[in-house]
Design a protein around this motif. Sequence first.
Motif, PDB file in Angstrom:
ATOM      1  N   ILE A  81       0.738  -1.211  -0.058  1.00  0.00           N
ATOM      2  CA  ILE A  81      -0.053   0.084  -0.060  1.00  0.00           C
ATOM      3  C   ILE A  81       0.955   1.170  -0.150  1.00  0.00           C
ATOM      4  O   ILE A  81       1.987   1.227   0.748  1.00  0.00           O
ATOM      5  CB  ILE A  81      -0.701   0.144   1.222  1.00  0.00           C
ATOM      6  CG1 ILE A  81      -2.075   1.340   0.877  1.00  0.00           C
ATOM      7  CG2 ILE A  81      -0.204   0.036   2.397  1.00  0.00           C
ATOM      8  CD1 ILE A  81      -3.308   1.186   1.846  1.00  0.00           C
ATOM      9  N   VAL A  82       0.571   2.252  -0.716  1.00  0.00           N
ATOM     10  CA  VAL A  82       1.365   3.329  -1.050  1.00  0.00           C
ATOM     11  C   VAL A  82       0.684   4.491  -0.835  1.00  0.00           C
ATOM     12  O   VAL A  82      -0.778   4.496  -1.071  1.00  0.00           O
ATOM     13  CB  VAL A  82       2.417   3.175  -2.512  1.00  0.00           C
ATOM     14  CG1 VAL A  82       3.144   2.158  -2.552  1.00  0.00           C
ATOM     15  CG2 VAL A  82       1.196   3.436  -3.426  1.00  0.00           C
ATOM     16  N   LEU A 134       7.195   7.666  -4.990  1.00  0.00           N
ATOM     17  CA  LEU A 134       7.083   6.901  -3.479  1.00  0.00           C
ATOM     18  C   LEU A 134       7.928   7.886  -2.820  1.00  0.00           C
ATOM     19  O   LEU A 134       9.007   7.843  -2.968  1.00  0.00           O
ATOM     20  CB  LEU A 134       7.504   5.487  -3.802  1.00  0.00           C
ATOM     21  CG  LEU A 134       6.677   4.745  -4.739  1.00  0.00           C
ATOM     22  CD1 LEU A 134       7.174   3.361  -4.495  1.00  0.00           C
ATOM     23  CD2 LEU A 134       5.160   4.746  -4.187  1.00  0.00           C
ATOM     24  N   GLU A 135       7.539   8.143  -1.499  1.00  0.00           N
ATOM     25  CA  GLU A 135       8.419   8.884  -0.570  1.00  0.00           C
ATOM     26  C   GLU A 135       8.665   7.739   0.577  1.00  0.00           C
ATOM     27  O   GLU A 135       7.876   6.875   0.839  1.00  0.00           O
ATOM     28  CB  GLU A 135       7.559   9.961   0.039  1.00  0.00           C
ATOM     29  CG  GLU A 135       7.216  11.042  -0.902  1.00  0.00           C
ATOM     30  CD  GLU A 135       8.352  11.946  -0.984  1.00  0.00           C
ATOM     31  OE1 GLU A 135       9.441  11.803  -0.502  1.00  0.00           O
ATOM     32  OE2 GLU A 135       8.322  13.040  -1.892  1.00  0.00           O
ATOM     33  N   ARG A 136       9.813   7.795   1.098  1.00  0.00           N
ATOM     34  CA  ARG A 136      10.121   7.300   2.266  1.00  0.00           C
ATOM     35  C   ARG A 136       9.061   7.213   3.510  1.00  0.00           C
ATOM     36  O   ARG A 136       8.835   8.336   3.526  1.00  0.00           O
ATOM     37  CB  ARG A 136      11.627   7.563   2.625  1.00  0.00           C
ATOM     38  CG  ARG A 136      12.074   6.536   3.615  1.00  0.00           C
ATOM     39  CD  ARG A 136      13.529   6.856   4.031  1.00  0.00           C
ATOM     40  NE  ARG A 136      14.445   5.874   4.638  1.00  0.00           N
ATOM     41  CZ  ARG A 136      15.419   6.021   5.116  1.00  0.00           C
ATOM     42  NH1 ARG A 136      16.299   6.723   4.653  1.00  0.00           N
ATOM     43  NH2 ARG A 136      16.100   4.851   5.808  1.00  0.00           N
ATOM     44  N   GLY A 137       8.964   6.372   3.642  1.00  0.00           N
ATOM     45  CA  GLY A 137       7.852   6.151   4.983  1.00  0.00           C
ATOM     46  C   GLY A 137       6.522   6.113   4.486  1.00  0.00           C
ATOM     47  O   GLY A 137       5.560   6.091   5.320  1.00  0.00           O
ATOM     48  N   GLU A 138       6.177   6.313   3.173  1.00  0.00           N
ATOM     49  CA  GLU A 138       4.955   6.102   2.625  1.00  0.00           C
ATOM     50  C   GLU A 138       4.618   4.694   2.092  1.00  0.00           C
ATOM     51  O   GLU A 138       3.804   4.622   1.122  1.00  0.00           O
ATOM     52  CB  GLU A 138       4.678   7.145   1.682  1.00  0.00           C
ATOM     53  CG  GLU A 138       4.722   8.601   2.278  1.00  0.00           C
ATOM     54  CD  GLU A 138       3.685   9.064   3.141  1.00  0.00           C
ATOM     55  OE1 GLU A 138       2.620   9.066   2.935  1.00  0.00           O
ATOM     56  OE2 GLU A 138       3.984   9.026   4.286  1.00  0.00           O
ATOM     57  N   PHE A 158      -4.249   7.090  -2.096  1.00  0.00           N
ATOM     58  CA  PHE A 158      -3.774   5.648  -1.693  1.00  0.00           C
ATOM     59  C   PHE A 158      -4.048   4.692  -2.646  1.00  0.00           C
ATOM     60  O   PHE A 158      -4.862   4.740  -3.240  1.00  0.00           O
ATOM     61  CB  PHE A 158      -4.323   5.329  -0.290  1.00  0.00           C
ATOM     62  CG  PHE A 158      -4.274   6.129   0.960  1.00  0.00           C
ATOM     63  CD1 PHE A 158      -2.879   6.039   1.638  1.00  0.00           C
ATOM     64  CD2 PHE A 158      -4.757   7.378   1.142  1.00  0.00           C
ATOM     65  CE1 PHE A 158      -2.609   7.032   2.579  1.00  0.00           C
ATOM     66  CE2 PHE A 158      -4.415   8.409   2.099  1.00  0.00           C
ATOM     67  CZ  PHE A 158      -3.075   8.041   2.965  1.00  0.00           C
ATOM     68  N   SER A 159      -3.065   3.777  -2.699  1.00  0.00           N
ATOM     69  CA  SER A 159      -3.214   2.800  -3.890  1.00  0.00           C
ATOM     70  C   SER A 159      -2.562   1.588  -3.507  1.00  0.00           C
ATOM     71  O   SER A 159      -1.661   1.650  -2.582  1.00  0.00           O
ATOM     72  CB  SER A 159      -2.420   3.103  -5.277  1.00  0.00           C
ATOM     73  OG  SER A 159      -3.157   4.229  -5.748  1.00  0.00           O
ATOM     74  N   LEU A 210       0.609   8.191   5.887  1.00  0.00           N
ATOM     75  CA  LEU A 210       0.298   6.514   6.207  1.00  0.00           C
ATOM     76  C   LEU A 210       1.041   6.261   7.384  1.00  0.00           C
ATOM     77  O   LEU A 210       2.303   6.540   7.333  1.00  0.00           O
ATOM     78  CB  LEU A 210       0.643   5.969   4.961  1.00  0.00           C
ATOM     79  CG  LEU A 210       0.506   4.425   4.802  1.00  0.00           C
ATOM     80  CD1 LEU A 210      -0.849   3.965   5.236  1.00  0.00           C
ATOM     81  CD2 LEU A 210       1.118   3.970   3.503  1.00  0.00           C
ATOM     82  N   VAL A 211       0.484   6.092   8.499  1.00  0.00           N
ATOM     83  CA  VAL A 211       1.073   5.632   9.766  1.00  0.00           C
ATOM     84  C   VAL A 211       1.697   4.051   9.714  1.00  0.00           C
ATOM     85  O   VAL A 211       2.825   3.928  10.080  1.00  0.00           O
ATOM     86  CB  VAL A 211       0.199   5.771  10.970  1.00  0.00           C
ATOM     87  CG1 VAL A 211       0.976   5.397  12.235  1.00  0.00           C
ATOM     88  CG2 VAL A 211       0.029   7.170  11.109  1.00  0.00           C
TER      89      VAL A 211
END
Length: 411
Positions: free
Chosen positions: A82-83, A366-370, A98-99, A131-132
Amino acid sequence: MDEKHEKKRKFKKKKEEKAKAWEAVMSNFTDDLWIEIFLRLPFKPLLRLKSVSKSWLSIISSHRFAKSYLANSAEDDDEILIVHKEFDYVYEEEDGSFSLFRLDSARISKNLNFPYSQGEYQCSIGVTSELVGTDCGIVCVVVRLSNWRAAKKNFDIYLWNPATKHSKLLPSYTTRDEHGTNGTYGFGFDHIDYDFKLVRIVSDTAEVYSSNMNVWRTIESKPISQSSNFHALHGFLFAIHHDSMMAFNLNKEVFIGGIKLPVVSLDEEESSIDITVSKDTVVAITCVLEEGKINLWTLDDETCVCSGGVEASWTKVLCVDIGVPDEFFCVLYSNFEFILIEKDGDRILYNWNTKETTDVAVRPYLERGEIFKYTKSLFSLVGSKRIMWANSYRNLRFSSDWDGGSDAGDD
């Protein structure tokens, strides 16, 4: 008329007889037998069976059944992630912030929109979502409301099941941050009490939300600041803390610090370190940036977090020269592949079985942590609501209640 009435009477009688015969058959099936049958059914047909009877609804909706079903089907979703995409990188064919992203095709497989119904905030605020984490198919999302003048609070928090399209808005937390930030979060599943929990750290205070009790509670255990995202595994949350690893026991609600990493100090040889979860264990990833090398280590067992005073031991499972002489970070994708994301957004997929690298399509950015591993599940939360979305993400417009026009969501 009498003949027509007689036909109706016979039809009704035959229907009642069939119903009684079906009830007689059903009465011979115990709940344990139904569970064994349900565990073998596909996901979507199983959801439809919840409306057949109250007893089936009770079985399929229980956390115990959801956990058993998840264990049987987890391998089928090994390729799914999930991203969360930033607003500037949402394209027409990508319908939401979100995808789900598949590793085998390196493409988006499903657009999820958001964890709330369309019109909930009179606009699209995906750019201000965070996105936690995700565990057992439930996704935790924080939505920032600080740019919305009509908002009565700065943040909303949702627990969301994208597979069933239900989500729950959590009650407001109790501890306020005087600096105006939202604190840091870790989300996971307590496998002992079958309870989804969210820990929130603000300065020297930690509070925990319990989905079973639907309340926030300040805990006595002194929080330990982390320098990486939390990752959930077997009822624990793991993260990097300076030159060591920390953990949070979701059942006992205590922090555990000073867990030894495979690399004691980060010198020029090992210039960065992160942890993630794969192959049902904790994995430490060390990157030698200048040489483009990556080392992967697996935690031998979890005794170091289950029993006090036991030193963590690690096994080096991979050392590979990726040949990327620039800044990058590594995301473990499945049990045998991981993805590297360079600072300019380019991505390389590496298969440690075949030792092959493959370029991955640029989108989504895509970001780091996401990025989190995702497995669909049947878990449901009391008080959750059906999410309703009709229009595409790009057709939504910012409301006048939001400051800053099209830039209102920028961090």
